[in-house]
Design an enzyme around this catalytic site. Structure first.
Site, short mmCIF file in Angstrom:
data_model
loop_
_atom_site.label_atom_id
_atom_site.label_comp_id
_atom_site.label_asym_id
_atom_site.label_seq_id
_atom_site.Cartn_x
_atom_site.Cartn_y
_atom_site.Cartn_z
N CYS A 54 -23.27 -16.84 -19.02
CA CYS A 54 -24.32 -17.24 -19.98
C CYS A 54 -24.51 -18.77 -19.98
O CYS A 54 -23.54 -19.51 -19.98
CB CYS A 54 -23.94 -16.75 -21.38
N CYS A 58 -21.86 -21.85 -26.73
CA CYS A 58 -21.17 -21.36 -27.94
C CYS A 58 -19.65 -21.56 -27.76
O CYS A 58 -19.06 -20.98 -26.84
CB CYS A 58 -21.51 -19.90 -28.19
N CYS A 61 -17.10 -18.62 -27.15
CA CYS A 61 -17.48 -17.44 -26.37
C CYS A 61 -16.88 -17.36 -24.97
O CYS A 61 -17.05 -18.27 -24.15
CB CYS A 61 -19.00 -17.34 -26.28
N CYS A 98 -23.96 -0.27 -29.69
CA CYS A 98 -24.54 -1.62 -29.64
C CYS A 98 -24.37 -2.18 -28.23
O CYS A 98 -23.26 -2.29 -27.72
CB CYS A 98 -23.84 -2.52 -30.66
N CYS A 130 -28.41 -0.09 -31.07
CA CYS A 130 -28.49 -1.49 -31.46
C CYS A 130 -28.43 -2.33 -30.18
O CYS A 130 -27.85 -1.90 -29.19
CB CYS A 130 -27.28 -1.81 -32.35
N CYS A 190 -29.07 -6.87 -38.23
CA CYS A 190 -27.62 -6.99 -38.28
C CYS A 190 -27.31 -8.45 -38.01
O CYS A 190 -27.57 -8.94 -36.91
CB CYS A 190 -27.00 -6.09 -37.21
N ARG A 262 -19.47 -5.15 -42.07
CA ARG A 262 -18.62 -4.70 -40.96
C ARG A 262 -17.40 -5.60 -40.78
O ARG A 262 -17.54 -6.81 -40.56
CB ARG A 262 -19.43 -4.63 -39.66
N1 SAM Z 1 -25.82 -13.55 -26.25
C1 SAM Z 1 -26.24 -12.95 -27.42
C2 SAM Z 1 -26.13 -13.85 -28.63
O1 SAM Z 1 -25.38 -14.80 -28.59
O2 SAM Z 1 -26.81 -13.56 -29.62
C3 SAM Z 1 -25.52 -11.63 -27.72
C4 SAM Z 1 -24.05 -11.49 -27.42
S1 SAM Z 1 -22.94 -12.56 -28.31
C5 SAM Z 1 -21.42 -12.30 -27.45
C6 SAM Z 1 -22.78 -11.75 -29.90
C7 SAM Z 1 -21.87 -12.33 -30.93
O3 SAM Z 1 -20.51 -12.11 -30.59
C8 SAM Z 1 -21.91 -13.82 -31.18
O4 SAM Z 1 -22.99 -14.21 -31.96
C9 SAM Z 1 -20.60 -14.03 -31.94
O5 SAM Z 1 -20.82 -13.87 -33.32
C10 SAM Z 1 -19.71 -12.90 -31.42
N2 SAM Z 1 -18.57 -13.44 -30.64
C11 SAM Z 1 -18.60 -13.91 -29.39
N3 SAM Z 1 -17.38 -14.36 -29.00
C12 SAM Z 1 -16.56 -14.17 -30.06
C13 SAM Z 1 -15.18 -14.45 -30.28
N4 SAM Z 1 -14.42 -15.02 -29.36
N5 SAM Z 1 -14.65 -14.12 -31.47
C14 SAM Z 1 -15.43 -13.54 -32.43
N6 SAM Z 1 -16.73 -13.25 -32.27
C15 SAM Z 1 -17.29 -13.58 -31.11
C1 DTB Z 2 -20.57 -8.99 -33.71
O1 DTB Z 2 -20.78 -9.49 -34.83
N1 DTB Z 2 -19.40 -8.97 -33.10
C2 DTB Z 2 -19.50 -8.32 -31.81
C3 DTB Z 2 -20.98 -7.89 -31.76
N2 DTB Z 2 -21.51 -8.43 -32.98
C4 DTB Z 2 -21.82 -8.18 -30.61
C5 DTB Z 2 -18.99 -9.11 -30.69
C6 DTB Z 2 -17.56 -9.57 -30.83
C7 DTB Z 2 -17.17 -10.22 -29.55
C8 DTB Z 2 -15.73 -10.61 -29.50
C9 DTB Z 2 -15.39 -11.25 -28.21
C10 DTB Z 2 -15.57 -10.37 -27.01
O2 DTB Z 2 -15.10 -9.20 -26.99
O3 DTB Z 2 -16.13 -10.83 -26.01
FE1 SF4 Z 3 -24.07 -16.63 -24.49
FE2 SF4 Z 3 -21.80 -16.01 -25.69
FE3 SF4 Z 3 -23.46 -17.73 -26.83
FE4 SF4 Z 3 -24.17 -15.13 -26.69
S1 SF4 Z 3 -22.46 -15.99 -27.86
S2 SF4 Z 3 -25.46 -16.89 -26.25
S3 SF4 Z 3 -23.20 -14.58 -24.74
S4 SF4 Z 3 -22.39 -18.01 -24.88
#
Ligand code: SAM
Ligand code: DTB
Ligand code: SF4
Length: 341
Positions: A54, A58, A61, A98, A130, A190, A262
């Site tokens: 990506c 973030c 992430c 989802c 979702c 959500c 959730r």
């Molecule tokens: N890329 C899209 C976005 O950012 O909206 C969708 C996927 S993104 C992985 C969805 C959500 O996962 C993020 O907004 C964040 O709240 C959650 N997330 C990602 N990495 C995480 C982590 N290490 N711990 C907890 N939540 C995480």
């Molecule tokens: C949300 O609030 N938590 C989920 C889902 N929406 C997309 C993602 C959590 C991701 C945790 C890190 C991972 O497994 O990559």
């Molecule tokens: Fe990309 Fe992760 Fe940020 Fe979603 S949360 S926009 S997957 S870097």
């Protein structure tokens, strides 16, 4: 009956959050029990349909290309694999699937066409579908709605004030715009956040104020505990105290009494007793299945054993109606009036 309000002040939310813990849990549990289905827990299963690589930054992430996290990068998943995963999730008790993609935003290309096909196919399995695909335009939201999308996940993650510390490649306003597009297309919203990013308690309160003061409360609010990932800037964050998770969940329950709250990422680090406190404090949804997007999560069997022990039941799909005609929207009639004025 707790009333639905979209004019909460930071002072009010802070007073709720900071009250003695047992008083807070008691107040949240009392409000939660006004809902006749309080022992039902909505189960969502996650599937990463496009993983890693990506362009966003973030800080939490594992899927951001710029950090060395060891996540395997995958192009978009074939539809039959998604259907197989959906069937497995349904057999495990999930009523919602989802689908997540490591995209900054949706583009009008063949990958989006494939997602539209997946949405239709999962909807045909009689599961709530979702997606979480990043930013959406109004017309993309409408295309997803037309395909039968039930919910769209788009988290605010932290407060507006704290956002730039966590993400610099997009703005809070862009995040809110996508939520508007989702709402306009009559897809349920959500949206929640993460705790343990190094935010202050004021940031948590500010994020809850933004969520609860949207013209309509999100139908679901996920509260995630940071899963610290090696290679990301937040790799060394301290583990979130369960008390913080309980306070966030209880406060969310009190200010958004009809919303599905959730208990999201972070459950592998929590005991059953700790999770029980979260359910007591008003959590009524989980992500189930042994993987979140890229990190581990308790198995279906472990969760079903916990449900049995605590007297919780999985919630059936479409309790609030089919896409676009959720009964719960009726409950927002007063807020709609406010909007119209
Ligand atoms: N890329 C899209 C976005 O950012 O909206 C969708 C996927 S993104 C992985 C969805 C959500 O996962 C993020 O907004 C964040 O709240 C959650 N997330 C990602 N990495 C995480 C982590 N290490 N711990 C907890 N939540 C995480
Ligand atoms: C949300 O609030 N938590 C989920 C889902 N929406 C997309 C993602 C959590 C991701 C945790 C890190 C991972 O497994 O990559
Ligand atoms: Fe990309 Fe992760 Fe940020 Fe979603 S949360 S926009 S997957 S870097």
């Amino acid at each position: 009956m707790a009333e639905l309000r979209n004019n909460w002040t930071k002072e009010e939310i802070s007073a709720i959050y900071h009250q003695p813990l047992l008083d807070l849990i008691y107040e949240a549990a009392t409000i939660h029990r006004e809902n006749k289905d309080y022992s039902e827990v909505q189960i969502s299963s996650l599937i990463s349909i496009k993983t890693g690589g990506c362009p966003e930054d973030c800080a939490y992430c594992p899927q951001a290309a710029r950090y060395n996290t060891g996540v395997d990068v995958h192009a978009i998943m074939p539809k039959d694999e998604v259907i197989a995963a959906a069937e497995k999730a349904k057999a495990g008790g999930a009523s919602r699937l989802c689908m997540g993609a490591a995209w900054r935003e949706v583009r009008d290309n063949r990958d989006f066409d494939k997602v539209i096909d997946m949405v239709k196919a999962v909807n045909d399995l009689d599961m709530e579908v979702c997606c979480t695909l990043g930013m959406l335009t109004e017309s993309q939201a409408q295309r997803l709605a037309d395909a039968g999308l039930y919910a769209y996940n788009h988290n605010l993650d932290t407060s507006e004030e704290d956002y730039k510390r966590i993400i610099t490649t997009r703005t809070y306003d862009e995040r809110l715009k996508t939520l508007e597009h989702v709402r306009k297309a009559k897809i349920t919203v959500c949206s929640g956040g993460i705790i343990g990013l190094g935010e202050t308690v004021e940031d948590r309160i500010s994020m809850l104020k933004t969520l609860s003061n949207l013209p309509k409360h999100p139908e679901s609010v996920p509260i995630n505990a940071l899963v610290p990932i090696k290679g990301t800037p937040l790799a060394d964050q301290a583990k979130v105290a369960v008390w913080d998770m309980v306070r966030m969940i209880a406060t969310t329950r009190i200010i958004m009494p009809k919303t599905v709250v959730r208990l999201s990422a972070g459950r592998t680090e929590m005991t059953t007793v700790e999770q029980a406190l979260c359910f007591m404090a008003g959590a009524n949804s989980i992500f189930a299945g042994d993987k979140l997007l890229t990190t581990p999560n308790p198995s279906f069997d472990t969760d079903m054993a916990m449900f049995e022990l605590l007297g919780l039941k999985p919630r059936a799909a479409f309790k609030n109606g089919k896409p676009g005609q959720q009964e719960s929207l009726q409950e927002y009639i007063n807020l709609e009036k406010i909007e119209a004025n």
